[in-house]
Each structure stands twice: as C-alpha cells, then as structure tokens.
Design a protein around this motif. Sequence first.
Motif, PDB file in Angstrom:
ATOM      1  N   ALA A 129     -65.852  27.821  27.787  1.00 46.12           N
ATOM      2  CA  ALA A 129     -66.729  28.179  28.668  1.00 46.12           C
ATOM      3  C   ALA A 129     -66.116  29.400  29.418  1.00 46.12           C
ATOM      4  O   ALA A 129     -64.792  29.229  29.863  1.00 46.12           O
ATOM      5  CB  ALA A 129     -67.374  27.202  29.323  1.00 46.12           C
ATOM      6  N   ASP A 130     -66.616  30.366  29.719  1.00 44.85           N
ATOM      7  CA  ASP A 130     -66.025  31.449  30.763  1.00 44.85           C
ATOM      8  C   ASP A 130     -65.725  30.856  31.951  1.00 44.85           C
ATOM      9  O   ASP A 130     -64.502  31.117  32.508  1.00 44.85           O
ATOM     10  CB  ASP A 130     -67.058  32.642  31.084  1.00 44.85           C
ATOM     11  CG  ASP A 130     -67.349  33.303  29.920  1.00 44.85           C
ATOM     12  OD1 ASP A 130     -68.404  34.097  29.814  1.00 44.85           O
ATOM     13  OD2 ASP A 130     -66.565  33.484  29.024  1.00 44.85           O
ATOM     14  N   SER A 131     -66.187  29.666  32.464  1.00 48.10           N
ATOM     15  CA  SER A 131     -65.710  29.116  33.762  1.00 48.10           C
ATOM     16  C   SER A 131     -64.408  28.469  33.606  1.00 48.10           C
ATOM     17  O   SER A 131     -63.850  28.201  34.692  1.00 48.10           O
ATOM     18  CB  SER A 131     -67.034  27.815  34.256  1.00 48.10           C
ATOM     19  OG  SER A 131     -66.930  27.164  33.271  1.00 48.10           O
ATOM     20  N   VAL A 132     -63.899  28.229  32.538  1.00 44.33           N
ATOM     21  CA  VAL A 132     -62.728  27.347  32.150  1.00 44.33           C
ATOM     22  C   VAL A 132     -61.584  28.131  31.427  1.00 44.33           C
ATOM     23  O   VAL A 132     -60.627  27.727  31.567  1.00 44.33           O
ATOM     24  CB  VAL A 132     -62.783  25.927  31.841  1.00 44.33           C
ATOM     25  CG1 VAL A 132     -63.903  25.263  32.673  1.00 44.33           C
ATOM     26  CG2 VAL A 132     -63.069  26.175  30.419  1.00 44.33           C
ATOM     27  N   LYS A 133     -62.123  29.281  31.123  1.00 49.05           N
ATOM     28  CA  LYS A 133     -61.104  30.096  30.198  1.00 49.05           C
ATOM     29  C   LYS A 133     -59.911  30.405  30.869  1.00 49.05           C
ATOM     30  O   LYS A 133     -60.015  30.896  32.115  1.00 49.05           O
ATOM     31  CB  LYS A 133     -61.804  31.140  29.460  1.00 49.05           C
ATOM     32  CG  LYS A 133     -61.192  31.946  28.364  1.00 49.05           C
ATOM     33  CD  LYS A 133     -62.211  33.112  27.961  1.00 49.05           C
ATOM     34  CE  LYS A 133     -63.386  32.579  27.478  1.00 49.05           C
ATOM     35  NZ  LYS A 133     -64.219  33.614  26.878  1.00 49.05           N
TER      36      LYS A 133
ATOM     37  N   GLU B 239     -72.851  20.551  30.651  1.00 52.61           N
ATOM     38  CA  GLU B 239     -72.618  21.901  30.389  1.00 52.61           C
ATOM     39  C   GLU B 239     -71.314  21.899  29.477  1.00 52.61           C
ATOM     40  O   GLU B 239     -70.571  20.923  29.725  1.00 52.61           O
ATOM     41  CB  GLU B 239     -72.300  22.817  31.652  1.00 52.61           C
ATOM     42  CG  GLU B 239     -71.022  22.366  32.340  1.00 52.61           C
ATOM     43  CD  GLU B 239     -70.876  23.448  33.321  1.00 52.61           C
ATOM     44  OE1 GLU B 239     -71.592  24.452  33.575  1.00 52.61           O
ATOM     45  OE2 GLU B 239     -69.820  23.228  34.222  1.00 52.61           O
TER      46      GLU B 239
ATOM     47  N   ARG C 114     -57.661  28.474  32.402  1.00 53.92           N
ATOM     48  CA  ARG C 114     -57.161  27.450  33.019  1.00 53.92           C
ATOM     49  C   ARG C 114     -57.308  26.071  32.348  1.00 53.92           C
ATOM     50  O   ARG C 114     -56.298  25.155  32.613  1.00 53.92           O
ATOM     51  CB  ARG C 114     -58.141  27.265  34.235  1.00 53.92           C
ATOM     52  CG  ARG C 114     -58.349  28.343  35.203  1.00 53.92           C
ATOM     53  CD  ARG C 114     -59.040  28.098  36.359  1.00 53.92           C
ATOM     54  NE  ARG C 114     -60.525  27.698  36.104  1.00 53.92           N
ATOM     55  CZ  ARG C 114     -61.162  26.603  36.489  1.00 53.92           C
ATOM     56  NH1 ARG C 114     -60.281  25.757  37.002  1.00 53.92           N
ATOM     57  NH2 ARG C 114     -62.471  26.131  36.320  1.00 53.92           N
TER      58      ARG C 114
ATOM     59  N   LYS D  73     -60.533  23.550  40.088  1.00 50.50           N
ATOM     60  CA  LYS D  73     -61.034  23.939  41.443  1.00 50.50           C
ATOM     61  C   LYS D  73     -62.195  22.753  41.645  1.00 50.50           C
ATOM     62  O   LYS D  73     -62.545  22.176  40.899  1.00 50.50           O
ATOM     63  CB  LYS D  73     -62.036  25.127  40.997  1.00 50.50           C
ATOM     64  CG  LYS D  73     -61.101  26.326  40.523  1.00 50.50           C
ATOM     65  CD  LYS D  73     -61.838  27.637  40.273  1.00 50.50           C
ATOM     66  CE  LYS D  73     -61.142  28.871  39.625  1.00 50.50           C
ATOM     67  NZ  LYS D  73     -61.910  30.070  39.347  1.00 50.50           N
TER      68      LYS D  73
ATOM     69  N   GLU E 238     -65.205  22.960  41.800  1.00 48.96           N
ATOM     70  CA  GLU E 238     -66.408  23.232  40.890  1.00 48.96           C
ATOM     71  C   GLU E 238     -66.325  22.521  39.748  1.00 48.96           C
ATOM     72  O   GLU E 238     -67.096  22.322  38.944  1.00 48.96           O
ATOM     73  CB  GLU E 238     -66.757  24.510  40.824  1.00 48.96           C
ATOM     74  CG  GLU E 238     -65.953  25.561  40.319  1.00 48.96           C
ATOM     75  CD  GLU E 238     -65.474  26.235  41.525  1.00 48.96           C
ATOM     76  OE1 GLU E 238     -64.970  25.668  42.827  1.00 48.96           O
ATOM     77  OE2 GLU E 238     -64.952  27.795  41.602  1.00 48.96           O
ATOM     78  N   ASP E 239     -65.009  21.913  39.485  1.00 51.70           N
ATOM     79  CA  ASP E 239     -64.743  21.453  38.095  1.00 51.70           C
ATOM     80  C   ASP E 239     -64.986  20.134  38.171  1.00 51.70           C
ATOM     81  O   ASP E 239     -64.840  19.194  37.222  1.00 51.70           O
ATOM     82  CB  ASP E 239     -63.226  21.471  37.754  1.00 51.70           C
ATOM     83  CG  ASP E 239     -62.811  23.005  37.450  1.00 51.70           C
ATOM     84  OD1 ASP E 239     -61.803  23.242  37.757  1.00 51.70           O
ATOM     85  OD2 ASP E 239     -63.582  23.493  36.806  1.00 51.70           O
TER      86      ASP E 239
END
Length: 124
Positions: free
Chosen positions: A61-65, A46, A67, A87, A89-90
């Motif tokens: 990506a929204d999941s890391v924005k 991803e 951070r 996190k 999930e990272d």
Amino acid sequence: QVQLVESGGGLVQAGGSLRLSCAASGRTFSSYAGGWFRQAPGKEREFVASISFGGKVSYYADSVKGRFIISRDNAANTMYLQMTSVKSEDAAVYFCATRAGSRVSGDSDDYAYWGHGTQVTVSS
C-alpha cells in the motif's frame, strides 16, 4: 485448510520498529501468496502488503511503501512484516492472510484464510 497465527504486536514508539510474524500450519503454505491487512478502530480493514508464493514479488500500500517490508520463510512456514519508521496512523490490529493462488493481491476478497490478528499500538 491453513491455520494462521500472528505474533509480535505490542507497543511501539513513533519512529520505532516492530516485526510481526505469521505462523502457518495445515496445507502447503509455500503454494499460497500471502498478505497483511490492518484494521483501526472505526475503520474498514485495509491492505498493507502482499507477497508471492515464492517470495520474489511483493506489493505494498502507498501508505507503508518504503517503511514496511513483507517477507516469508517457506521452510519455516512463516511470513513476516517488518515495520520501521512507525507512525501513529499505523496503529491497528494486523491480520495475516493467505490466498489460494500464487500471485500478490491487495483485495481482501482474494484471501481465503485469515489469522485472528495482533494489536499494534503506537505511542507518541
């Protein structure tokens, strides 16, 4: 040809920080946009972040924005990924890549050159 080698992966506590590096050699690194991708076990690769050839434009990506921060030092032929507030999930293998173009992209098909990856493990 561009050769890419990632480093900086390892074990990080949840909430902690880590900085990944991607050293490039070969053809002119500064002419290419760059990106970071990741792949967790059992999941597809991803997109994480991308940066333009000059470093002025970035895309996440929204999941890391908020951070993660992608940056590059063209004089040193190196790209970075600063990870903060990590996190669970990272956790994944992180790959750097460059594309034969100057613009950012989140599509892995746009990237021609890839490193072999560096493992990031997150402990709780």
